[in-house]
Design an enzyme around this catalytic site. Structure first.
Site: not given
Ligand code: SRM
Ligand code: SF4
Length: 515
Positions: A68, A182-183, A441, A446-447
């Site tokens: 990333r 956290r993030k 998903g 994240c979506g």
């Molecule tokens: Fe996300 C975790 C993908 C935007 C909330 N997110 C993950 C992980 C890293 C989980 C993992 O290790 O597999 C996903 C990686 C999957 C992969 O192989 O791609 C993942 N998040 C994404 C992306 C790629 C979704 C997308 O297809 O666009 C986005 C990457 C953004 C970036 O460039 O940095 C992405 N994630 C978001 C957003 C949207 C936003 O930021 O506007 C959110 C909700 C907003 C927020 O964070 O408040 C989001 N992602 C999460 C969470 C829940 C966070 C929490 O506080 O619990 C997780 C789970 C975690 O962090 O434990 C997570």
């Molecule tokens: Fe869940 Fe984020 Fe993975 Fe999508 S990319 S399946 S919302 S953790």
């Protein structure tokens, strides 16, 4: 009992491994990891600490890593896009890339052994992956048409870059900010349409003028804090009751991230985001601490902010504020790109534009600086058949998270299913307006299904004694002016039964007609 950072005896397992060894420490070990291979690595280094370098082990595809990036304000150049293409090209069918919902990109299929070389390559073209995952400040978003939009109040590009440089030590890694609870998400919007979904960030800056009618208005930002989506809780950000000048934005960001670092809750990881600290302290105490650390009194927020437009999606051809120039917004279905696609986009930006490329939070691409005289030839490019400037009214607004293909949290497959369903709905229906459909998903969101007209959140559903992939349906998310979050309106629909339900929703709620 309220959890506080001081109850160290109750630290969760993430806090424990961070205390043992900081995430950034693996920066000096990457050559060694490349040599010993992922099978020989310590589990916490492999599964967690590598994410401080933007390198993600994928349990779904072991040995094929995801990287990333950080792309402040979603802006890159053709050399950088070509570098991405070269990186994923060598992995054949396993190599691909996804534009993310934070104006960013993730590369897939990568071998650990190649990572030191890839880092060198990125360094040469001014790219960094540092601190893009885990307990860090994530990619900082800004207006995708900053500096191009005749109606903008403020060009966000420099501020976004300055905040990133401050937090990451110019992309080299900054131990001062590498152990947050956290993030942490930051966004700045300088236009009229809140193009970054400011309200879903932990910290966001919204344009607002200071001064009454008798005074010359002074430009600045209202500040909102605490927005988040998580499996446990989703909230829009709340006003901090602070207004700042652009020149104060970097320091204010620093101070707020420091408070989160020093006081954010660390015992229960599900409650470690900023909003939970705001609950515990109350906004007044938090504001007072911000002011104390800022070192001077802060002005209260301005009543009326400048977000008075519907959110634009930027897909299509639009005039820039620079006379005689245009930007082209290309729809990238669910944000997925192959190596060839990325070479093509880089070429288009060089031949027709200035070599600049931008990403949007809708996972699309903008190519700026195309002169009027170049448009006719631009329209003849065959790549526009795949990445249209005039796509169907559902496809243009489709957003999808990664889903089960690569993400181990996923409860369902998203991107491929979303694409197939939208194509088939577009073949059945005539629409008169875009409808924003977001797939995610799992409840991590994240979506961003809560910002969509129709949000689909993956879940597991029991039907006829069988466990199937399904969705909960969200509706009512509004964006731009008066943005607010949508809510769950229907639970547990098996994906195999979803299409007719979506068709009915589109007909009855969004004016679609059967063909
Ligand atoms: Fe996300 C975790 C993908 C935007 C909330 N997110 C993950 C992980 C890293 C989980 C993992 O290790 O597999 C996903 C990686 C999957 C992969 O192989 O791609 C993942 N998040 C994404 C992306 C790629 C979704 C997308 O297809 O666009 C986005 C990457 C953004 C970036 O460039 O940095 C992405 N994630 C978001 C957003 C949207 C936003 O930021 O506007 C959110 C909700 C907003 C927020 O964070 O408040 C989001 N992602 C999460 C969470 C829940 C966070 C929490 O506080 O619990 C997780 C789970 C975690 O962090 O434990 C997570
Ligand atoms: Fe869940 Fe984020 Fe993975 Fe999508 S990319 S399946 S919302 S953790």
């Amino acid at each position: 009992m309220i959890e506080t950072a001081t109850t160290t005896d109750k630290l969760n397992k993430f806090e424990k491994f961070k205390a043992e060894k900081d995430g950034l420490a693996v920066k000096n070990e990457i050559e060694n990891f490349a040599q010993i291979g992922w099978e020989g690595m310590d589990e916490n280094d492999l599964n967690h600490r590598l994410k401080w370098l933007g390198v993600f082990f994928r349990p779904v595809t072991p040995g094929k890593f995801m990287m990333r990036m950080r792309l402040p304000n979603g802006i890159l150049n053709s050399n950088q896009m070509s570098a991405f293409a070269e990186v994923v090209q060598r992995y054949g069918e396993n190599g691909s890339a996804d534009i993310t919902t934070r104006q960013n990109i993730q590369l897939r299929g990568i071998n650990l052994a190649d990572i030191p070389d890839i880092f060198n390559k990125f360094h040469k073209v001014g790219l960094t992956t540092i601190q893009s995952g885990m307990d860090n400040v994530r990619n900082i978003t800004g207006d995708p048409v900053a500096g191009l939009d005749a109606d903008e109040f403020y060009d966000t590009r420099e501020l976004v870059q300055q905040i990133q440089d401050m937090l990451t030590n110019n992309g080299e890694g900054n131990p001062e900010f590498s152990n947050l609870p956290r993030k942490f998400n930051i966004a700045i919007t300088g236009g009229r349409d809140n193009s970054v979904h400011a309200e879903i960030n932990d910290l966001a800056f919204i344009p607002a003028f200071w001064g009454n009618e008798d005074q010359v208005p002074i430009f600045g930002f209202n500040v909102i804090v605490g927005g988040l989506f998580s499996a446990k809780r989703c909230e829009a950000a709340i006003p901090l009751n602070v207004w700042v000048l652009p020149a104060q934005v970097v320091l204010l960001s620093k101070v707020i991230v420091e408070i989160f670092r020093d006081h954010g809750l660390r015992a229960n990881r599900l409650k470690a985001r900023l909003m939970w600290l705001l609950d515990e302290w109350g906004i007044e105490k938090f504001r007072a601490e911000v002011e104390k650390r800022f070192g001077q009194s802060l002005l209260p927020a301005v009543d009326k902010d400048q977000i008075d437009w519907e959110k634009r999606d930027h897909v299509g051809i639009y005039k820039q504020k620079q006379s005689g120039f245009n930007y082209a917004g290309l729809n990238i279905p669910v944000g997925r790109l192959s190596a060839d696609d990325m070479f093509e986009i880089a070429r288009l930006s060089e031949v027709y534009g200035s070599g600049e490329i931008r990403f949007t939070v809708e996972q699309n691409i903008i190519i700026p600086n195309i002169p009027d005289s170049g448009l006719t030839a631009f329209f003849t490019e065959s790549v526009l058949e795949k990445f249209s400037v005039n796509p169907g009214l559902l496809m243009r607004s489709l957003v999808s998270c990664t889903g089960a293909q690569f993400c181990n949290f996923a409860l369902i497959e998203t991107k491929n299913r979303a694409l197939a369903m939208i194509k088939s709905l577009e073949s059945e229906l005539t629409l008169s307006r875009p409808v924003r459909i977001h797939w995610t998903g799992c409840p991590n969101s994240c979506g961003q299904p809560q910002v969509a007209d129709i949000g689909l959140m993956g879940t597991k559903v029991r039907k006829n004694g069988q466990m199937l992939e399904g969705v909960d349906i969200y509706m009512g998310g509004t964006v731009g002016k008066d943005a607010h979050l949508g809510t769950c309106v229907k639970k547990s629909i098996p994906c195999e039964d979803l299409q007719p339900i979506l068709r009915d929703l589109l007909i009855h709620k969004f004016g679609a007609k059967l063909k």
